[in-house]
Design a protein around this motif. Structure first.
Motif, PDB file in Angstrom:
ATOM      1  N   ASP A  66     -33.610 -30.021 -39.140  1.00 20.25           N
ATOM      2  CA  ASP A  66     -33.954 -30.390 -37.757  1.00 20.25           C
ATOM      3  C   ASP A  66     -33.155 -29.542 -36.766  1.00 20.25           C
ATOM      4  O   ASP A  66     -32.592 -28.522 -37.124  1.00 20.25           O
ATOM      5  N   ILE A  67     -33.161 -29.930 -35.498  1.00 18.05           N
ATOM      6  CA  ILE A  67     -32.439 -29.188 -34.465  1.00 18.05           C
ATOM      7  C   ILE A  67     -31.856 -30.184 -33.468  1.00 18.05           C
ATOM      8  O   ILE A  67     -32.468 -31.204 -33.170  1.00 18.05           O
ATOM      9  N   THR A  68     -30.653 -29.900 -32.993  1.00 18.51           N
ATOM     10  CA  THR A  68     -30.004 -30.720 -31.975  1.00 18.51           C
ATOM     11  C   THR A  68     -29.812 -29.881 -30.728  1.00 18.51           C
ATOM     12  O   THR A  68     -29.363 -28.737 -30.801  1.00 18.51           O
ATOM     13  N   LEU A  69     -30.186 -30.451 -29.575  1.00 16.41           N
ATOM     14  CA  LEU A  69     -30.062 -29.779 -28.283  1.00 16.41           C
ATOM     15  C   LEU A  69     -28.983 -30.460 -27.456  1.00 16.41           C
ATOM     16  O   LEU A  69     -28.831 -31.675 -27.511  1.00 16.41           O
ATOM     17  N   GLY A  70     -28.279 -29.678 -26.642  1.00 18.18           N
ATOM     18  CA  GLY A  70     -27.280 -30.208 -25.718  1.00 18.18           C
ATOM     19  C   GLY A  70     -27.236 -29.345 -24.479  1.00 18.18           C
ATOM     20  O   GLY A  70     -27.755 -28.228 -24.468  1.00 18.18           O
ATOM     21  N   ARG A  71     -26.622 -29.849 -23.420  1.00 20.28           N
ATOM     22  CA  ARG A  71     -26.643 -29.157 -22.143  1.00 20.28           C
ATOM     23  C   ARG A  71     -25.328 -29.280 -21.387  1.00 20.28           C
ATOM     24  O   ARG A  71     -25.213 -30.124 -20.517  1.00 20.28           O
ATOM     25  N   PRO A  72     -24.329 -28.459 -21.618  1.00 16.30           N
ATOM     26  CA  PRO A  72     -23.155 -28.450 -20.751  1.00 16.30           C
ATOM     27  C   PRO A  72     -23.559 -27.964 -19.350  1.00 16.30           C
ATOM     28  O   PRO A  72     -24.410 -27.093 -19.219  1.00 16.30           O
ATOM     29  N   ALA A  73     -22.973 -28.553 -18.303  1.00 16.84           N
ATOM     30  CA  ALA A  73     -23.372 -28.239 -16.926  1.00 16.84           C
ATOM     31  C   ALA A  73     -22.139 -28.096 -16.041  1.00 16.84           C
ATOM     32  O   ALA A  73     -21.021 -28.392 -16.455  1.00 16.84           O
ATOM     33  N   PRO A  74     -22.341 -27.674 -14.777  1.00 17.19           N
ATOM     34  CA  PRO A  74     -21.217 -27.507 -13.852  1.00 17.19           C
ATOM     35  C   PRO A  74     -20.449 -28.811 -13.643  1.00 17.19           C
ATOM     36  O   PRO A  74     -21.014 -29.903 -13.721  1.00 17.19           O
ATOM     37  N   ALA A  75     -19.171 -28.686 -13.313  1.00 18.61           N
ATOM     38  CA  ALA A  75     -18.334 -29.856 -13.034  1.00 18.61           C
ATOM     39  C   ALA A  75     -18.949 -30.671 -11.903  1.00 18.61           C
ATOM     40  O   ALA A  75     -19.426 -30.122 -10.912  1.00 18.61           O
ATOM     41  N   GLY A  76     -18.970 -31.977 -12.078  1.00 23.21           N
ATOM     42  CA  GLY A  76     -19.488 -32.874 -11.049  1.00 23.21           C
ATOM     43  C   GLY A  76     -21.000 -33.009 -11.026  1.00 23.21           C
ATOM     44  O   GLY A  76     -21.546 -33.787 -10.254  1.00 23.21           O
ATOM     45  N   ALA A  77     -21.704 -32.271 -11.867  1.00 21.32           N
ATOM     46  CA  ALA A  77     -23.168 -32.307 -11.880  1.00 21.32           C
ATOM     47  C   ALA A  77     -23.664 -33.527 -12.652  1.00 21.32           C
ATOM     48  O   ALA A  77     -22.958 -34.086 -13.493  1.00 21.32           O
ATOM     49  N   SER A  78     -24.891 -33.920 -12.366  1.00 26.21           N
ATOM     50  CA  SER A  78     -25.563 -34.943 -13.174  1.00 26.21           C
ATOM     51  C   SER A  78     -26.835 -34.327 -13.726  1.00 26.21           C
ATOM     52  O   SER A  78     -27.438 -33.457 -13.104  1.00 26.21           O
ATOM     53  N   LEU A  79     -27.241 -34.774 -14.901  1.00 22.15           N
ATOM     54  CA  LEU A  79     -28.440 -34.268 -15.536  1.00 22.15           C
ATOM     55  C   LEU A  79     -29.129 -35.407 -16.259  1.00 22.15           C
ATOM     56  O   LEU A  79     -28.510 -36.126 -17.037  1.00 22.15           O
ATOM     57  N   LEU A  80     -30.404 -35.594 -15.970  1.00 18.02           N
ATOM     58  CA  LEU A  80     -31.262 -36.485 -16.742  1.00 18.02           C
ATOM     59  C   LEU A  80     -32.268 -35.583 -17.426  1.00 18.02           C
ATOM     60  O   LEU A  80     -32.895 -34.738 -16.779  1.00 18.02           O
ATOM     61  N   TRP A  81     -32.431 -35.735 -18.750  1.00 15.60           N
ATOM     62  CA  TRP A  81     -33.295 -34.817 -19.490  1.00 15.60           C
ATOM     63  C   TRP A  81     -33.853 -35.486 -20.736  1.00 15.60           C
ATOM     64  O   TRP A  81     -33.417 -36.570 -21.127  1.00 15.60           O
ATOM     65  N   THR A  82     -34.821 -34.839 -21.349  1.00 18.95           N
ATOM     66  CA  THR A  82     -35.393 -35.275 -22.620  1.00 18.95           C
ATOM     67  C   THR A  82     -35.622 -34.051 -23.506  1.00 18.95           C
ATOM     68  O   THR A  82     -35.865 -32.954 -23.002  1.00 18.95           O
ATOM     69  N   GLY A  83     -35.529 -34.254 -24.815  1.00 17.32           N
ATOM     70  CA  GLY A  83     -35.760 -33.158 -25.764  1.00 17.32           C
ATOM     71  C   GLY A  83     -37.226 -32.941 -26.082  1.00 17.32           C
ATOM     72  O   GLY A  83     -37.626 -31.870 -26.494  1.00 17.32           O
ATOM     73  N   THR A  84     -38.057 -33.925 -25.928  1.00 20.03           N
ATOM     74  CA  THR A  84     -39.493 -33.936 -26.204  1.00 20.03           C
ATOM     75  C   THR A  84     -39.888 -33.126 -27.444  1.00 20.03           C
ATOM     76  O   THR A  84     -40.068 -31.923 -27.401  1.00 20.03           O
ATOM     77  N   GLY A  85     -40.018 -33.835 -28.528  1.00 20.67           N
ATOM     78  CA  GLY A  85     -40.455 -33.294 -29.805  1.00 20.67           C
ATOM     79  C   GLY A  85     -40.651 -34.466 -30.754  1.00 20.67           C
ATOM     80  O   GLY A  85     -40.511 -35.620 -30.350  1.00 20.67           O
ATOM     81  N   ILE A  86     -40.953 -34.191 -32.014  1.00 18.34           N
ATOM     82  CA  ILE A  86     -41.103 -35.289 -32.960  1.00 18.34           C
ATOM     83  C   ILE A  86     -39.718 -35.836 -33.309  1.00 18.34           C
ATOM     84  O   ILE A  86     -38.712 -35.149 -33.170  1.00 18.34           O
ATOM     85  N   SER A  87     -39.686 -37.072 -33.743  1.00 13.89           N
ATOM     86  CA  SER A  87     -38.419 -37.708 -34.096  1.00 13.89           C
ATOM     87  C   SER A  87     -37.734 -36.964 -35.235  1.00 13.89           C
ATOM     88  O   SER A  87     -38.397 -36.477 -36.156  1.00 13.89           O
ATOM     89  N   ALA A  88     -36.407 -36.874 -35.166  1.00 16.67           N
ATOM     90  CA  ALA A  88     -35.624 -36.233 -36.221  1.00 16.67           C
ATOM     91  C   ALA A  88     -35.904 -36.916 -37.553  1.00 16.67           C
ATOM     92  O   ALA A  88     -36.116 -38.118 -37.617  1.00 16.67           O
ATOM     93  N   GLY A  89     -35.950 -36.128 -38.612  1.00 13.75           N
ATOM     94  CA  GLY A  89     -36.208 -36.641 -39.944  1.00 13.75           C
ATOM     95  C   GLY A  89     -37.684 -36.659 -40.313  1.00 13.75           C
ATOM     96  O   GLY A  89     -38.040 -36.874 -41.458  1.00 13.75           O
TER      97      GLY A  89
END
Length: 128
Positions: free
Chosen positions: A32-55
């Motif tokens: 499978d694959i794992t996604l992550g998103r480091p961002a600027p200090a003080g930032a907020s992020l709402l996100w989704t990976g959108t794909g089939i469930s792991a496994g």
């Protein structure tokens, strides 16, 4: 430890940004694959990976669209024929500009490589 790849984007200060991508991924279905998103200090992020469930190792299964925050990584399933992964989200920066990164790695270590194929794309657009 699985290999990690990063893509980097500059984000303006005190601004909203729309994030989307099309990732054409081939990998060992058990990894499978794992996604992550480091961002600027003080930032907020709402996100989704959108794909089939792991496994999930077949083309039919649950579509994963959970809303995640900046600190949360997300595992997405990869099938033997390859998978399309469509991460998307909204980044809001604080008073300081900075860098947003897309990081990905195999969810489970495998001797078979995980390949992000040509034609994949990532986009960060200023939205406000």
């Amino acid at each position: 430890m699985p290999a990690r790849i990063s893509e980097t984007f500059r984000a303006a200060a005190s601004t909203g940004h729309a994030l989307d991508a099309y990732l054409d991924v081939e990998a060992d279905p058990a990894a499978d694959i794992t996604l992550g998103r480091p961002a600027p200090a003080g930032a907020s992020l709402l996100w989704t990976g959108t794909g089939i469930s792991a496994g999930n190792t077949g083309n039919i299964g649950s579509l994963k669209q959970s809303r995640l925050d900046l600190a949360t990584s997300s595992g997405v399933g990869i099938v033997a024929a390859g998978s399309a992964v469509r991460p998307a989200g909204v980044l809001r920066t604080a008073a300081t500009a900075g860098t947003l990164r897309l990081r990905w790695a195999q969810s489970v270590s495998s001797a078979s490589p995980t390949t992000l194929k040509a034609g994949s794309w990532l986009r960060l657009m200023r939205s406000s």
